[in-house]
Scaffold this active site. Sequence first.
Site, short mmCIF file in Angstrom:
data_model
loop_
_atom_site.label_atom_id
_atom_site.label_comp_id
_atom_site.label_asym_id
_atom_site.label_seq_id
_atom_site.Cartn_x
_atom_site.Cartn_y
_atom_site.Cartn_z
N LEU A 67 0.86 -1.18 0.00
CA LEU A 67 0.00 0.00 0.00
C LEU A 67 0.89 1.22 0.00
O LEU A 67 1.98 1.22 0.59
CB LEU A 67 -0.90 0.03 1.24
N ASP A 68 0.43 2.30 -0.64
CA ASP A 68 1.17 3.55 -0.63
C ASP A 68 1.38 4.04 0.80
O ASP A 68 0.59 3.73 1.71
CB ASP A 68 0.40 4.64 -1.40
N TYR A 69 2.40 4.84 0.97
CA TYR A 69 2.67 5.52 2.24
C TYR A 69 1.43 6.20 2.79
O TYR A 69 1.13 6.12 3.98
CB TYR A 69 3.78 6.55 1.99
#
Length: 223
Positions: A67-69
Site C-alpha cells: 500500500l502507498d505511504y
Amino acid sequence: MTPAATDLAVLPATHQAYQLLFQDEHLLVVNKPCKLLTVPGRHPDNQDCLIKRVQQEFPTAAVVHRLDYDTSGLLVLPLHPAALSAISKQFQARVVKKSYLAVVAGQWRQAHGRIDLPIAPDAENRPRYKVCPAGKASVTDFELLSYQADMDCSRIRLHPVTGRSHQLRLHTAAYGHPILGDPFYAPKAVQAQSDRLLLHAATLTLFHPVSQKALTFTAEADF
C-alpha cells in the site's frame, strides 16, 4: 509509494502502531496505518516501515503486495516461502479481491460503474503517473455509498481489477473527483480538506495457501 518518490523526499513514519488482525503459522493479516511505508525507502531516513516493524515480532514475514505511504488498510504477509509463492500466484492471477473506501471531492455522478483508463509513469513529474493511451491497461470498478452535501464530497467504494501504482487516486481524479487530502492529483483546495489521504484498503479476500479455504478480512476506516 514508488521507489522514485522515496528518493525525492523524507517521509516521516507515523507513531501509530499497525493492527494484527489474523495470524497462523502460514500468514499474517495486518491493518497498516496511514503515513507508513510498506517497505524501506531508498532514502536513508525512510527506513522505518511496516515490514520492519512486523519482523521485530515475526522475523520471517515477507511482503507480497504493498500500500502507498499515504494509504491505510489491509495487507497479507506470508510467513514462509511456500506461502509467499502461493499467495503471489493468486495476485498474479487476480484471484485476490480487494475493496477500498475513499472520500472524493464533489458529487459522484453514477451509482456504480467502471473506469477503464490506461496508466503510465509521468516522466516529467516523477513520482506521479498519468492517463496515457500507451500506458498499461488499468481498470477500477466503483460504487457510490453516500454524498455529503454540506462538505460537497462523496464516499465511494473502489474495486481495483488491476493493481497499477496510484491507480485509484489517478482514476478518481481523471473522473473529475480527486480524493480528499491527495498531495499528487488533487487541487490545493481539495488537498487542504484533509490532513491525510482519505483512501483505505477495507476488505481483502484470498484463499489460504495451505487449506485453500476462502478467507475474507475487513478493517474499518478511521475517517
